[in-house]
Design a protein around this motif. Sequence first.
Motif, PDB file in Angstrom:
ATOM      1  N   ALA A 108       4.209  14.762 -11.598  1.00 24.08           N
ATOM      2  CA  ALA A 108       4.855  14.299 -12.820  1.00 24.08           C
ATOM      3  C   ALA A 108       3.970  13.320 -13.590  1.00 24.08           C
ATOM      4  CB  ALA A 108       6.190  13.653 -12.486  1.00 24.08           C
ATOM      5  N   LEU A 109       3.183  12.519 -12.877  1.00 30.17           N
ATOM      6  CA  LEU A 109       2.418  11.452 -13.526  1.00 30.17           C
ATOM      7  C   LEU A 109       0.957  11.562 -13.114  1.00 30.17           C
ATOM      8  CD1 LEU A 109       5.059   8.926 -12.293  1.00 30.17           C
ATOM      9  CD2 LEU A 109       4.919   9.722 -14.638  1.00 30.17           C
ATOM     10  N   ILE A 176       2.622   2.546  -3.475  1.00 27.86           N
ATOM     11  CA  ILE A 176       3.828   2.489  -4.306  1.00 27.86           C
ATOM     12  C   ILE A 176       3.702   3.468  -5.467  1.00 27.86           C
ATOM     13  CG2 ILE A 176       5.121   1.029  -5.900  1.00 27.86           C
ATOM     14  CD1 ILE A 176       4.476  -1.319  -3.972  1.00 27.86           C
ATOM     15  N   ILE A 180       6.128   6.638  -6.200  1.00 24.48           N
ATOM     16  CA  ILE A 180       6.863   6.817  -7.464  1.00 24.48           C
ATOM     17  C   ILE A 180       6.560   8.201  -8.032  1.00 24.48           C
ATOM     18  CG2 ILE A 180       6.942   6.062  -9.875  1.00 24.48           C
ATOM     19  CD1 ILE A 180       6.658   3.213  -8.928  1.00 24.48           C
ATOM     20  N   ILE A 183       8.406  10.937  -6.068  1.00 25.19           N
ATOM     21  CA  ILE A 183       9.842  10.971  -6.374  1.00 25.19           C
ATOM     22  C   ILE A 183      10.064  11.572  -7.763  1.00 25.19           C
ATOM     23  CG2 ILE A 183      11.892   9.565  -6.792  1.00 25.19           C
ATOM     24  CD1 ILE A 183      10.967   7.712  -4.615  1.00 25.19           C
ATOM     25  N   ALA A 184       9.265  11.114  -8.743  1.00 22.48           N
ATOM     26  CA  ALA A 184       9.442  11.638 -10.105  1.00 22.48           C
ATOM     27  C   ALA A 184       9.194  13.140 -10.129  1.00 22.48           C
ATOM     28  CB  ALA A 184       8.496  10.923 -11.068  1.00 22.48           C
ATOM     29  N   MET A 187      12.205  14.897  -8.443  1.00 23.71           N
ATOM     30  CA  MET A 187      13.453  14.816  -9.189  1.00 23.71           C
ATOM     31  C   MET A 187      13.396  15.611 -10.492  1.00 23.71           C
ATOM     32  SD  MET A 187      14.679  10.915  -8.583  1.00 23.71           S
ATOM     33  CE  MET A 187      16.371  11.121  -9.083  1.00 23.71           C
ATOM     34  N   ASN A 188      12.246  15.616 -11.153  1.00 23.37           N
ATOM     35  CA  ASN A 188      12.214  16.154 -12.513  1.00 23.37           C
ATOM     36  C   ASN A 188      11.532  17.504 -12.654  1.00 23.37           C
ATOM     37  OD1 ASN A 188      13.463  13.857 -13.309  1.00 23.37           O
ATOM     38  ND2 ASN A 188      11.602  12.828 -13.972  1.00 23.37           N
ATOM     39  N   TYR A 211      10.876   7.050  -0.706  1.00 27.48           N
ATOM     40  CA  TYR A 211      11.836   5.955  -0.879  1.00 27.48           C
ATOM     41  C   TYR A 211      11.566   4.819   0.104  1.00 27.48           C
ATOM     42  CZ  TYR A 211      14.793   7.995  -4.412  1.00 27.48           C
ATOM     43  OH  TYR A 211      15.266   8.480  -5.601  1.00 27.48           O
ATOM     44  N   ILE A 214       8.700   2.797  -1.190  1.00 25.93           N
ATOM     45  CA  ILE A 214       9.059   1.929  -2.308  1.00 25.93           C
ATOM     46  C   ILE A 214       9.860   0.731  -1.831  1.00 25.93           C
ATOM     47  CG2 ILE A 214      10.615   1.898  -4.300  1.00 25.93           C
ATOM     48  CD1 ILE A 214       9.346   4.458  -5.142  1.00 25.93           C
ATOM     49  N   ALA A 215      10.637   0.925  -0.772  1.00 24.77           N
ATOM     50  CA  ALA A 215      11.442  -0.198  -0.287  1.00 24.77           C
ATOM     51  C   ALA A 215      10.622  -1.203   0.505  1.00 24.77           C
ATOM     52  CB  ALA A 215      12.597   0.327   0.567  1.00 24.77           C
ATOM     53  N   PRO A 218       6.530  -3.313  -1.006  1.00 19.82           N
ATOM     54  CA  PRO A 218       6.584  -4.616  -1.682  1.00 19.82           C
ATOM     55  C   PRO A 218       6.816  -5.774  -0.710  1.00 19.82           C
ATOM     56  CG  PRO A 218       7.921  -3.025  -2.858  1.00 19.82           C
ATOM     57  CD  PRO A 218       7.530  -2.380  -1.571  1.00 19.82           C
TER      58      PRO A 218
END
Lengths: 530, 193
Positions: A108-109, A176, A180, A183-184, A187-188, A211, A214-215, A218
């Motif tokens: 996605a990115l 991270i 992301i 996931i993107a 999902m998309n 997930y 991401i949790a 950090p």
Amino acid sequence: MSAVIEETHEHHDHKPTGIGRWLFSTNHKDIGTMYLWFSFIMFFVGGSMALVIRAELFQPGLQLIEPEFFNQMTTLHGLIMVFGVIMPAFVGLANWMVPMMIGAPDMALPRMNNWSFWLLPGAFGLLIASLVMSLMGMGSAPNFGWTFYAPLSTTYGPSSTDFFIFSVHLMGISSIMGAINIIATIMNMRAPGMTYMKMPIFVWTWFITAYLLIAVMPVLAGVVTMMLMDRHFGTSFFNAAGGGDPVLFQHVFWFFGHPEVYIMILPSFGIISQIVPTFARKKIFGYSSMVYATASIAFLSFIVWAHHMFTTGMPVAGELFFMYATMLIAIPTGVKVFNWVSTMWKGSMTFETPMLFAIAFIFLFTIGGFTGLMLCIAPADFQYHDTYFVVAHFHYVLVTGAAFGIMAGVYYWIPKWTGNMYDEKLGKLHFWLTAISSNVLFFPMHFVGLAGMPRRIPDYSLQFAEFNAMATVGAFVFGFSQLIFLYNVLKTQRGGVKATSKVWEGAEGLEWTLPSPAPFHSFTTPPTVK
Amino acid sequence: MTSQLNSADTNASRSNTRVISRLLFVVVGMFGFGFALVPLYDVFCDITGLNGKTGGRLALSDALQVDMSREVEVEFLASLNANMPWEFKPLQHSVKVHPGQPTRVEYVAINKTDRAITGQAVPSVAPGQAAEYFEKTECFCFTEQKLEPGERKQMPVIFVVDPDLPEDISQLALSYTFFTKPSGTQHATASLK
């Protein structure tokens, strides 16, 4: 009109050339390849450190290296294998396979994808620079173990600890962003008709792993930031004299650290769940229970962290809570193991290299799981804590677990990546040498651990000599067997028997509908999933 | 057709932005949570009395039944943070007390340097399980202590051991670590000027 579209399409399929193709790449396949090669290189770097450790432990007494250097080796070996090998290899596999499995043209990115990869060489450059400086006699590399407990890493940490801290920050940002992105994408960008409960298990396990990343990444960034502040800005997060507490470090670290160990195994579960049905020529047994089991493991991973800390002086109620919560994890993990076995049950199985690695994974990971159950029993853990038994446990789950999963995945998908079949003879040779030597290497560690040999020591009592000698022999055979793997991968990249688009007779899924090698741009028009 | 493609593109990028912003929110939240664990941990230790942190369980006005049948030995320790130039020691090595009986002991600190230094003492009780049964009603650790050059100061501690102290504990150790207040150090004053 249609001619114009053709032309732009052709233009898109044109691969960039030279170094720019890799430096500025936004292509999920190229970035996946870079992740995998990075991980492979780090595997040999971290592996050489393991061989230095095992060579020193071949006999009791100090032969080859100073204890200070030994500590640097254990620390860097752990850090590199965890953050530089297992995690990038999984991200590489996700980059290659997730878009192809869900029918997406790319991640996605894509630009963030490029950035998250190119942070890694910088991160590990910093970490390895500290070792280079140590070898040049300019102070010690990080020497406090990969868990970097305070105050070893704060009050008593060498100057290079700051290199380590920024290296971890960079790795964290990279993970991270990678998470992301995944996931993107999931999902998309799923193809029409690809509902969540139709996604391949590998995609599901990575979705959940992302997930987790991401949790907890950090929190890791937070804990190293606190270390940095304790070291340089006069705070006392982990300094008892200033009102802080070193045990707090362990709580925060393991709040990250326990989900981290599932980050390092869930994608392997996914790989095995793709391979076993292919070679058993059956659908996976209990698809939805596999998904729910993965999700429960992920949830439980957040409430069991203090089982790493039974000996820090917890109240009995705390020990019992963490003990029972940890035991609960055996249930969803058991569901997975039984589902794999049931998938094989009455299947028409063949034993190509990926399947051999998958079966070895199921068997040996389960051994690691059982020793984990032994360790989670709080009263017994007082005996096992910080012994070689722990080393044996986590090498069974990480080497014969996570790493075997990755190797299985590489053999399984490399025909899709390169368009060529790997050398099956060499693959089988690699498998048998690896499977046998890893047991020669890690199994004796259980015995010396139960007998009381502590971990992270360069010297040991005479009664442990035979088992340590065995382990060292296993380590060298294991290490050099990986050169066969390297040779086989290089050979496959250069040529070999052409692979069909389906590659494996029993393979199912969107990635096998693409030609082999997978074209540079795939699924520019999304497929429809029934 | 082109416009259709474009709108599909904008839709995709809009939903990507939504996913990214939500996930970044989680990332920032979890980074904060890591730091929030520090006060949470302190609160948890205060409530449970784990980890040798004293205080909180007994109200100061509570009159306690003195348990004459039992004697508990309390030992006193003193240490200094690495860059603290004082001399600091208890005036008595240990005392035997009956649980419930208020007891007064004294520590002494001497500033042997030629500048005034402000310090703060941090107490700790071992074993950790006993910490919640150890109550200080007066302590030099409640406030900062400032010592002029060459000054010698005797500082009292009044404490009570709760009669509910578990039977198996017959010995306690109270230790203090003195550390310099950052504002009192040369380095910090220099940077303020």
